[in-house]
Design a protein around this motif. Structure first.
Motif, PDB file in Angstrom:
ATOM      1  N   MET A   1     -15.127 -95.937  21.378  1.00 31.88           N
ATOM      2  CA  MET A   1     -14.494 -96.643  20.292  1.00 31.88           C
ATOM      3  C   MET A   1     -13.459 -95.705  19.663  1.00 31.88           C
ATOM      4  N   ASP A   2     -12.251 -96.195  19.455  1.00 30.79           N
ATOM      5  CA  ASP A   2     -11.199 -95.343  18.910  1.00 30.79           C
ATOM      6  C   ASP A   2     -11.296 -95.272  17.385  1.00 30.79           C
ATOM      7  N   ALA A   3     -10.488 -94.412  16.793  1.00 35.18           N
ATOM      8  CA  ALA A   3     -10.535 -94.163  15.353  1.00 35.18           C
ATOM      9  C   ALA A   3     -10.150 -95.401  14.549  1.00 35.18           C
ATOM     10  N   VAL A   4      -9.206 -96.192  15.034  1.00 35.25           N
ATOM     11  CA  VAL A   4      -8.799 -97.395  14.309  1.00 35.25           C
ATOM     12  C   VAL A   4      -9.960 -98.381  14.230  1.00 35.25           C
ATOM     13  N   GLU A   5     -10.675 -98.549  15.323  1.00 36.54           N
ATOM     14  CA  GLU A   5     -11.824 -99.460  15.324  1.00 36.54           C
ATOM     15  C   GLU A   5     -12.925 -98.936  14.410  1.00 36.54           C
ATOM     16  N   ARG A   6     -13.174 -97.631  14.421  1.00 35.34           N
ATOM     17  CA  ARG A   6     -14.179 -97.044  13.526  1.00 35.34           C
ATOM     18  C   ARG A   6     -13.796 -97.283  12.068  1.00 35.34           C
ATOM     19  N   ASP A  14     -19.510-102.202   8.119  1.00 36.73           N
ATOM     20  CA  ASP A  14     -20.207-102.414   9.373  1.00 36.73           C
ATOM     21  C   ASP A  14     -20.134-101.123  10.185  1.00 36.73           C
ATOM     22  N   PRO A  15     -20.854-100.084   9.707  1.00 35.31           N
ATOM     23  CA  PRO A  15     -20.741 -98.796  10.401  1.00 35.31           C
ATOM     24  C   PRO A  15     -21.156 -98.897  11.863  1.00 35.31           C
ATOM     25  N   VAL A  16     -20.636 -97.993  12.622  1.00 33.57           N
ATOM     26  CA  VAL A  16     -20.912 -97.958  14.048  1.00 33.57           C
ATOM     27  C   VAL A  16     -22.407 -97.711  14.264  1.00 33.57           C
ATOM     28  N   PRO A  23     -21.273 -89.373  16.824  1.00 36.48           N
ATOM     29  CA  PRO A  23     -20.556 -89.401  15.560  1.00 36.48           C
ATOM     30  C   PRO A  23     -19.050 -89.349  15.788  1.00 36.48           C
ATOM     31  N   GLY A  24     -18.318 -90.106  15.005  1.00 38.07           N
ATOM     32  CA  GLY A  24     -16.875 -90.204  15.185  1.00 38.07           C
ATOM     33  C   GLY A  24     -16.150 -88.892  15.020  1.00 38.07           C
ATOM     34  N   TRP A  25     -16.676 -88.002  14.215  1.00 46.13           N
ATOM     35  CA  TRP A  25     -15.990 -86.733  14.002  1.00 46.13           C
ATOM     36  C   TRP A  25     -16.193 -85.752  15.141  1.00 46.13           C
ATOM     37  N   SER A  26     -17.152 -86.014  16.016  1.00 45.01           N
ATOM     38  CA  SER A  26     -17.505 -85.022  17.032  1.00 45.01           C
ATOM     39  C   SER A  26     -16.341 -84.655  17.947  1.00 45.01           C
ATOM     40  N   ASP A  27     -15.455 -85.585  18.189  1.00 49.12           N
ATOM     41  CA  ASP A  27     -14.330 -85.263  19.052  1.00 49.12           C
ATOM     42  C   ASP A  27     -13.080 -84.899  18.251  1.00 49.12           C
TER      43      ASP A  27
END
Length: 108
Positions: A1-6, A14-16, A23-27
């Protein structure tokens, strides 16, 4: 899932669902940076000493220096105010093992 979708999902409360596994920050952010951000968040929310100790330990383990941690404190003065920043300083000093030589018992 990309950052815009997150971001879209966070905007609609509606958190992932798989955030614990990915976690979104991991990358996007390394552990060092995340730990400094978390210190800032704890200062901003006037978190208790136990929470501060835990995150400070994580930050030091991730390679954060005393200078960087102090810079986070100083950098937040304009955003959260001097009183809140000064209130957090003794908790941070104690978590770093400098409580006895920098502050009195009444301040911790």
């Amino acid at each position: 899932m990309d950052a815009v979708e997150r971001l879209r999902r966070l905007c609609i409360d509606d958190p992932v669902d798989d955030a614990a596994d990915d976690p979104g920050w991991s990358d996007a952010l390394d552990a060092h940076t995340v730990s400094l951000v978390r210190i800032g968040a704890l200062i901003a929310t006037d978190a208790p000493a136990a929470s501060m100790r835990s995150v400070i330990d994580e930050a030091v383990t991730a390679g954060a220096s005393l200078q960087e941690i102090v810079a986070v404190l100083e950098g937040l003065i304009g955003d959260v105010g001097l009183p809140r920043t000064v209130a957090a300083a003794p908790r941070i000093a104690a978590a770093l093992g400098h409580g006895d030589d920098l502050v009195t018992d009444a301040e911790i």
